[in-house]
Design an enzyme around this catalytic site. Structure first.
Site, PDB file in Angstrom:
ATOM      1  N   ARG A   1      -0.781   9.139  13.065  1.00 19.46           N
ATOM      2  CA  ARG A   1      -0.956   8.737  11.665  1.00 19.46           C
ATOM      3  C   ARG A   1      -2.275   7.986  11.467  1.00 19.46           C
ATOM      4  NH1 ARG A   1       4.153   6.644   9.387  1.00 19.46           N
ATOM      5  NH2 ARG A   1       3.627   4.441   9.653  1.00 19.46           N
TER       6      ARG A   1
ATOM      7  N   GLY B   1      -4.662  10.487  10.936  1.00 24.21           N
ATOM      8  CA  GLY B   1      -4.428  11.053   9.609  1.00 24.21           C
ATOM      9  C   GLY B   1      -5.028  10.205   8.512  1.00 24.21           C
ATOM     10  N   TRP B   2      -4.832   8.886   8.599  1.00 17.95           N
ATOM     11  CA  TRP B   2      -5.431   7.988   7.604  1.00 17.95           C
ATOM     12  C   TRP B   2      -6.952   8.174   7.566  1.00 17.95           C
ATOM     13  CZ3 TRP B   2      -1.956   6.524   4.484  1.00 17.95           C
ATOM     14  CH2 TRP B   2      -0.792   5.834   4.820  1.00 17.95           C
TER      15      TRP B   2
ATOM     16  N   HIS C   1      -9.469  -5.670   9.598  1.00 17.97           N
ATOM     17  CA  HIS C   1      -8.277  -5.073   9.004  1.00 17.97           C
ATOM     18  C   HIS C   1      -7.512  -6.108   8.175  1.00 17.97           C
ATOM     19  CE1 HIS C   1      -5.402  -1.906   8.482  1.00 17.97           C
ATOM     20  NE2 HIS C   1      -4.415  -2.679   8.887  1.00 17.97           N
ATOM     21  N   LYS C   2      -7.353  -7.278   8.711  1.00 17.87           N
ATOM     22  CA  LYS C   2      -6.719  -8.384   7.983  1.00 17.87           C
ATOM     23  C   LYS C   2      -7.299  -9.698   8.510  1.00 17.87           C
ATOM     24  CE  LYS C   2      -2.211  -6.023   7.590  1.00 17.87           C
ATOM     25  NZ  LYS C   2      -0.748  -6.113   7.852  1.00 17.87           N
TER      26      LYS C   2
ATOM     27  N   ASP D   1      -6.447   2.887  10.032  1.00 16.96           N
ATOM     28  CA  ASP D   1      -5.680   2.787   8.793  1.00 16.96           C
ATOM     29  C   ASP D   1      -6.516   2.206   7.655  1.00 16.96           C
ATOM     30  OD1 ASP D   1      -4.373   2.406  11.283  1.00 16.96           O
ATOM     31  OD2 ASP D   1      -2.531   1.742  10.320  1.00 16.96           O
TER      32      ASP D   1
ATOM     33  N   TYR E   1       0.803  -1.219   0.000  1.00 15.38           N
ATOM     34  CA  TYR E   1       0.000   0.000   0.000  1.00 15.38           C
ATOM     35  C   TYR E   1       0.834   1.267   0.000  1.00 15.38           C
ATOM     36  CZ  TYR E   1       1.034   0.751   4.968  1.00 15.38           C
ATOM     37  OH  TYR E   1       1.666   0.989   6.162  1.00 15.38           O
TER      38      TYR E   1
ATOM     39  N   TYR F   1      -5.903 -10.635  11.710  1.00 15.79           N
ATOM     40  CA  TYR F   1      -6.329  -9.814  12.841  1.00 15.79           C
ATOM     41  C   TYR F   1      -7.850  -9.875  12.951  1.00 15.79           C
ATOM     42  CZ  TYR F   1      -1.609  -7.837  12.487  1.00 15.79           C
ATOM     43  OH  TYR F   1      -0.245  -7.679  12.433  1.00 15.79           O
TER      44      TYR F   1
END
Length: 644
Positions: free
Chosen positions: A233, A236-237, A152-153, A163, A58, A156
Site C-alpha cells: 500500500r 500504491g500511495w 511525516h508527522k 504514504d 485522511y 515522527y
C-alpha cells in the site's frame, strides 16, 4: 488547454478484453444497472463515517476522492452531496476545521484538502477555500529533513513515508495551481525525488515504506535509513500521488519530465510483482510465497487505478493497460462480494500499517505487517477501489470519438472574472470551469467518448479550425459582459461556413435576448437557414422548474435516451432550407439542425449543457439533462464524415 490523450488501436484491442470480463460497467446515466464504482460508493455512503465525533481523518478523503470521480462520470448529485455533507460535518461557516490540530504537523491531515478545493470550485463558498488555506499554511510550516523533505508527522521526526506523498502532494499541486503559487512546483517535484533517492532499492526497483534521515529509529537500516520491507500500500500511495499531481503540474515545468520518469520506473517495478494467477498484489510485494503473506485489496486497487489513469492521460505507455486489465479482473474475483441490491462490499484490506510509535512499537518486519487486521470495507481500500473501478469502467465505454477533437470558442465568448488568487481568469462556458457556469462535465462527456477537448482563443480562421472536428460557440458576449466584445462579422462567418461545408460539426449554444448578442451573431447561422429570434421563452420563477420543462418525443433523432429536459430562457429559432426543426415545443422551434455540404449545424437558444443543469445538484430527478448531454455528444460524433 491540453488535449487529452486517448487509447490507440493497441489499447482499444485491450478494451474488448476488458468488456469481455463479464462485470457490469458504469451506466453513466444511460439507464442501465449501476456499475461497481457506484455500488461501492453507495455502500460507503450508507455504512461509513457515521460517528460524528470522529477525528478529521485522511481515510474519509480517500473515499470522497472516489465519490468525486463517480459524480463527474454520472452527473448524479447524490455523490456530490455525500462529499459536501461529509466535509460540512467538520467545516463551520467561517472555514474552521473541527477536530483538526494544526500544531500536530500530521501530513495525513492534508488529504481532505482535495475535497475542500472541489467544494470551493463547484459552490464558490469561501469557507471551503479558507479551510483549504489552513491546510496549505500547515504545509508551509511542516517540519522538514535537512534537504527539504516533509516529515511525516511531528511525532515522527526526520522521517519521510511513502504514504505522505499521497496525503500532501496532490492537494499541494492543486492549491498551487489555483492560487498561482508557482514556486511550489519545484518543492512538489523534490518530495518525489527525495523519496525515490532515499527509499528506492536498486535491485528490485521497489521503494521501502519509510526512510529515517537520522537513522536513529529501531526500524531504520543503520546505513541507508530505510525501513526493512516493501509494503504494497505504501507503494500504491506513492504511485497514486504522482498520477494525481501530474493533473495540475504545469506542462512546461522542467521538473515535469522527472516526475514522469519516476512514475515509469515505479510502475515498471510494481508490475514485476503482480501475482500471475490472481492478477493482484501481495501485502509484502517481494515475498509472495512466504507463509502468512496475502493478497491485499487496497494496494491492488491503487495500482489498477494508477496504471489505467496514467495510460489514459498519456503519462505511461499503453502497455501498462495490460496489468490494469488483469488487476481489475482480480479485484472483482478476489475481493468483491454482494451486499444487497446494487451494493457491494470490499474485503481484504489491511486496516493499518505504520512504523515506530510509542504504545506498541512497529518495527517494519514481515511479522509486524502480517499481524495487522485485515477487514471489510476499510475506507482506504474502498476509496482506492472506487477510483480503480471508475477508471476501468470509463475505459470500457465505447470510444466513437477516438481521434476526434472538439474545440470550444473563447473568442466570441470571452468573459473574465476575478479568480481566488485575485487575477483575472476566463469563465462562463469553458472546459476548466467547475462552477455552475462551466463546461467541465460537458467536456468530461466528450472525453469519455474518446474525443479530445481544445480551446480556441483567437478569431476562427481556415488555419486554426483545421484540426477540429466539432466547434462549439456558446453565448456570444454583449457589452455588459465584456468591455470590447468580439462581434461576429461576415469575414469571420465565412471561414466557419467553409469549415462546416468541408465536414465540420458546428454546435451553436446561444442564449435569450438580453443575455446574449444575437443580432450581429445571426450573420453566421443565417448562412445555414437558421435565425435566432431574439426573444425569451421558458422563463422560470424561482424553483418552479416545470416552467422550463420540455418533453422529448420518442422518435427524436438526436436525444435517444433523454425523455424530459430542462431549458430555461430560450431564444426560439426560425428555420428555412436547408435547416429543419429538431425539437419543437408548443409551436416554437427550440432546436434546429442543418446539413451544409459535408457538414452539420446544431443550434439551440441556450447554453444548456453547463454544469448547473447537468451535474445533478439542482434539478429534480425527472429532468434528464445529463442524458441529453450524452445523446448530443454521441449524435455530434456520428455527424463527423468518415475519412477514406
Amino acid at each position: 488547454m491540453k488535449k487529452q490523450p486517448i487509447p490507440s488501436g493497441f489499447c482499444l484491442l485491450l478494451l474488448s478484453l476488458l468488456c469481455a470480463l463479464g462485470s457490469p460497467v458504469h451506466s453513466f446515466a444511460q439507464g442501465k444497472s449501476k456499475g461497481l464504482a457506484e455500488q461501492l460508493t453507495l455502500n460507503a455512503k450508507e455504512k461509513l463515517f457515521k460517528d460524528t465525533a470522529a477525528r478529521w481523518s485522511y481515510d474519509m478523503g480517500v473515499v470522497l476522492e472516489g465519490a468525486a470521480a463517480v459524480w463527474r462520470s454520472t452527473g448524479d448529485g447524490t455523490y456530490f452531496n455525500f462529499i459536501q455533507e461529509s466535509m460540512d460535518a467538520y467545516v463551520d461557516s467561517t472555514g474552521n476545521i473541527s477536530k483538526y490540530k494544526f500544531e500536530d504537523y500530521n501530513i495525513d491531515n492534508i488529504k481532505n484538502g482535495r475535497s475542500l478545493l472541489l467544494l470551493y470550485k463547484v459552490t464558490g463558498k469561501k469557507k471551503y477555500l479558507t479551510a483549504a488555506t489552513h491546510l496549505w499554511e500547515q504545509l508551509q510550516k511542516q517540519p522538514r529533513t535537512q534537504e527539504g523533505g516533509f516529515w511525516h508527522k511531528k511525532i515522527y521526526p526526520n522521517q519521510m513515508w511513502l504514504d505522505g506523498l499521497y496525503m500532501a502532494e496532490p492537494f499541494y499541486a492543486e492549491y498551487a495551481k489555483m492560487m498561482n503559487k508557482d514556486a511550489a512546483f519545484d518543492d512538489i517535484a523534490n518530495q518525489f525525488i527525495y523519496m525515490e533517492n532515499h527509499a528506492r532499492d536498486k535491485k528490485t526497483g521497489l521503494l521501502y515504506h519509510g526512510w529515517d534521515e537520522s537513522k536513529a529509529e529501531r526500524w531504520a537500516n543503520k546505513t541507508t535509513g530505510t525501513s526493512p520491507n516493501f509494503w504494497a500500500r505504501a507503494m500504491g500511495w506513492y504511485i497514486m500521488a504522482m498520477v494525481d499531481v501530474l493533473d495540475n503540474f504545469p506542462e512546461n515545468h522542467p521538473r515535469r519530465k522527472d516526475l514522469i520518469s519516476i512514475l515509469n520506473r515505479t510502475a515498471t517495478a510494481a508490475v514485476k510483482y503482480q501475482d500471475a494467477k490472481s492478477g493482484v498484489w501481495y501485502d509484502i510485494l517481494d515475498m509472495p510465497a512466504r507463509k502468512g503473506n496475502y493478497l491485499e485489496a487496497s494496494a491492488s486497487s491503487m495500482f489498477v487505478y494508477s496504471f489505467a489513469k496514467a495510460v489514459r492521460k498519456g503519462y505511461l505507455p499503453q502497455r501498462f493497460f495490460v496489468p490494469a486489465v488483469k488487476g481489475y479482473a482480480g479485484l472483482k474475483k478476489e475481493f468483491i462480494t454482494t451486499a444487497g441490491k446494487e451494493r457491494v462490499d470490499l474485503n481484504g484490506t489491511v486496516s493499518v500499517s505504520g512504523l515506530g510509535g510509542n504504545k506498541v512499537y512497529r518495527d517494519g518486519s514481515f511479522e509486524y505487517y502480517i499481524s495487522e487486521k485485515v477487514i471489510t470495507n476499510d475506507p482506504k481500500g474502498v476509496g482506492s477501489c472506487i477510483l480503480a473501478f471508475n477508471e476501468m469502467e470509463m475505459a470500457a465505454l465505447p470510444k466513437p470519438g477516438a481521434g476526434k477533437t472538439v474545440t470550444i470558442d473563447n473568442y466570441f465568448n470571452n468573459e473574465y472574472t476575478t479568480g481566488p488568487a485575485g487575477d483575472k481568469i476566463p469563465y462562463h462556458y469553458v472546459w476548466e470551469e467547475d462552477d455552475n457556469n462551466g463546461f467541465s462535465l460537458f467536456g468530461q462527456v466528450f472525453n469519455q467518448a474518446g474525443v479530445k477537448t481544445n480551446t480556441l482563443k483567437e478569431a476562427p480562421s481556415t488555419a486554426n479550425l483545421k484540426g477540429s472536428d466539432i466547434y462549439i460557440i456558446a453565448d456570444p458576449d454583449t457589452e455588459k459582459e465584456t468591455a470590447s466584445p468580439n462581434y461576429m462579422t461576415q469575414a469571420q462567418a465565412k471561414p466557419i461556413a467553409e469549415w462546416v461545408k468541408a465536414g465540420g460539426v458546428l454546435i451553436l449554444l446561444l442564449n435569450d435576448a438580453g443575455n446574449c448578442e444575437l443580432s450581429k451573431f445571426n450573420q453566421l447561422p443565417e448562412l445555414f437557414g437558421i435565425r435566432f429570434n431574439e426573444d425569451s421563452r421558458n422563463r422560470v420563477k424561482g424553483r418552479n422548474f416545470e416552467q422550463g420543462g420540455i418533453q422529448i418525443p420518442k422518435d427524436n433523432t438526436i436525444f435517444k435516451t433523454a425523455k424530459k429536459v430542462y431549458i430555461k430562457e430560450i431564444s426560439t429559432i426560425a428555420v428555412k432550407q436547408p435547416a429543419v426543426s429538431a425539437l419543437t415545443d408548443k409551436g416554437d422551434v427550440v432546436i434546429a439542425t442543418a446539413k451544409y455540404g459535408k457538414g452539420t449545424v446544431f443550434a439551440v437558444g441556450d447554453p444548456w449543457f453547463y454544469n448547473e443543469y447537468i451535474d445533478g445538484r439542482k434539478l429534480p430527478e425527472d429532468f434528464e439533462n445529463f442524458k441529453a448531454t450524452q445523446d448530443l455528444v454521441n449524435w455530434a460524433i456520428k455527424q463527423i464524415p468518415t475519412k477514406k
